[in-house]
Design a protein around this motif. Structure first.
Motif, short mmCIF file in Angstrom:
data_model
loop_
_atom_site.label_atom_id
_atom_site.label_comp_id
_atom_site.label_asym_id
_atom_site.label_seq_id
_atom_site.Cartn_x
_atom_site.Cartn_y
_atom_site.Cartn_z
N ASN A 1 0.83 -1.23 -0.14
CA ASN A 1 0.02 -0.11 0.10
C ASN A 1 0.83 1.27 0.00
O ASN A 1 1.05 1.85 1.05
N ASP A 2 1.24 1.62 -1.40
CA ASP A 2 2.45 2.74 -1.41
C ASP A 2 1.51 4.00 -1.63
O ASP A 2 1.61 4.68 -2.77
N VAL A 3 1.07 4.58 -0.56
CA VAL A 3 0.15 5.73 -0.68
C VAL A 3 0.88 7.13 -1.12
O VAL A 3 0.31 7.96 -1.63
N LEU A 4 2.27 6.86 -0.90
CA LEU A 4 3.09 8.19 -1.17
C LEU A 4 3.58 8.10 -2.57
O LEU A 4 4.03 9.22 -2.94
N HIS A 5 3.51 7.03 -3.34
CA HIS A 5 3.93 7.02 -4.79
C HIS A 5 2.85 6.66 -5.70
O HIS A 5 3.09 6.73 -7.09
N ARG A 6 1.90 6.22 -5.23
CA ARG A 6 0.69 5.84 -6.42
C ARG A 6 -0.39 6.73 -6.18
O ARG A 6 -1.07 6.81 -4.99
N SER A 7 -0.57 7.48 -7.01
CA SER A 7 -1.60 8.60 -7.02
C SER A 7 -3.10 7.86 -6.73
O SER A 7 -3.87 8.50 -6.07
N ASP A 8 -3.43 6.78 -7.23
CA ASP A 8 -4.66 6.18 -7.05
C ASP A 8 -4.78 5.74 -5.52
O ASP A 8 -5.86 6.27 -4.71
N LEU A 9 -3.91 5.39 -4.89
CA LEU A 9 -3.83 5.12 -3.72
C LEU A 9 -3.84 6.51 -2.65
O LEU A 9 -4.50 6.13 -1.46
N PHE A 10 -3.26 7.10 -2.90
CA PHE A 10 -3.20 8.37 -2.32
C PHE A 10 -4.46 9.24 -2.19
O PHE A 10 -5.01 9.37 -1.21
N ALA A 11 -5.26 9.22 -3.36
CA ALA A 11 -6.63 9.82 -3.39
C ALA A 11 -7.42 8.77 -2.55
O ALA A 11 -8.36 9.21 -1.83
N MET A 12 -7.63 7.58 -2.92
CA MET A 12 -8.29 6.66 -1.89
C MET A 12 -8.23 6.85 -0.32
O MET A 12 -9.11 6.95 0.27
N GLN A 13 -6.80 7.19 -0.04
CA GLN A 13 -6.59 7.35 1.55
C GLN A 13 -7.09 8.87 1.77
O GLN A 13 -7.64 9.00 3.09
N LEU A 14 -7.00 9.63 0.80
CA LEU A 14 -7.43 11.02 1.42
C LEU A 14 -9.27 10.84 1.46
O LEU A 14 -9.75 11.37 2.56
N TYR A 15 -9.95 9.91 0.76
CA TYR A 15 -11.23 10.04 0.79
C TYR A 15 -11.52 9.38 2.46
O TYR A 15 -12.24 9.86 3.20
N ARG A 16 -10.58 8.34 2.90
CA ARG A 16 -10.80 7.74 4.05
C ARG A 16 -10.18 8.73 5.12
O ARG A 16 -11.00 8.85 6.37
N ASP A 17 -9.32 9.62 5.27
CA ASP A 17 -8.71 10.32 6.17
C ASP A 17 -9.51 11.62 6.38
O ASP A 17 -9.49 12.15 7.45
N VAL A 18 -10.06 12.30 5.13
CA VAL A 18 -10.50 13.41 5.42
C VAL A 18 -12.11 13.49 5.13
O VAL A 18 -12.76 14.25 5.96
N VAL B 1 -11.84 8.47 -7.59
CA VAL B 1 -10.37 8.09 -7.53
C VAL B 1 -9.81 8.42 -9.07
O VAL B 1 -8.61 8.92 -9.11
N GLN B 2 -10.21 7.97 -10.12
CA GLN B 2 -9.94 8.37 -11.26
C GLN B 2 -9.74 9.81 -11.75
O GLN B 2 -8.75 10.07 -12.32
N TYR B 3 -10.57 10.75 -11.12
CA TYR B 3 -10.43 12.13 -11.37
C TYR B 3 -9.24 12.64 -10.66
O TYR B 3 -8.41 13.33 -11.40
N TRP B 4 -8.94 12.40 -9.28
CA TRP B 4 -8.05 12.76 -8.64
C TRP B 4 -6.51 12.29 -9.19
O TRP B 4 -5.53 13.03 -9.19
N GLN B 5 -6.67 11.08 -9.46
CA GLN B 5 -5.35 10.27 -10.07
C GLN B 5 -4.86 10.94 -11.04
O GLN B 5 -3.68 11.36 -11.65
N GLN B 6 -6.00 11.48 -11.98
CA GLN B 6 -5.65 12.10 -13.52
C GLN B 6 -4.91 13.47 -13.32
O GLN B 6 -4.14 13.73 -13.60
#
Length: 84
Positions: free
Chosen positions: A1-18, A28-33
């Motif tokens: 779970n490399d949230v710092l390097h994969r943009s899709d995982l980063f976006a998914m974690q923001l949804y959870r944390d924020v 996820v696709q929008y923020w990843q793009q």
């Protein structure tokens, strides 16, 4: 779970944390793009989450109440309780 390097995982974690919820696929696709294209940095994406109406009407309001009433940030358990 490399949230710092994969943009899709980063976006998914923001949804959870924020936003305290799981992300929808389109979101996820929008923020990843946005990140992958260089249109927005990760910091700008995180700021967008914090400025969103969803955050401000839910967690943002609860956080402001904690500051006003208790002069502190909410603890995770208290925040989760009041979000439900």
């Amino acid at each position: 779970n490399d949230v710092l390097h994969r943009s899709d995982l980063f976006a998914m974690q923001l949804y959870r944390d924020v936003l305290f919820r799981e992300a929808d696929t389109a979101g996820v696709q929008y923020w990843q793009q946005q990140i992958d294209s260089g249109k927005m940095s990760r910091a700008q994406v995180a700021a967008s989450f914090m400025e969103s109406a969803e955050f401000q009407s839910g967690i943002g309001g609860i956080t402001r109440l904690y500051f006003g009433a208790f002069d502190r940030l909410p603890d995770r358990e208290g925040l989760a309780y009041w979000m439900q």
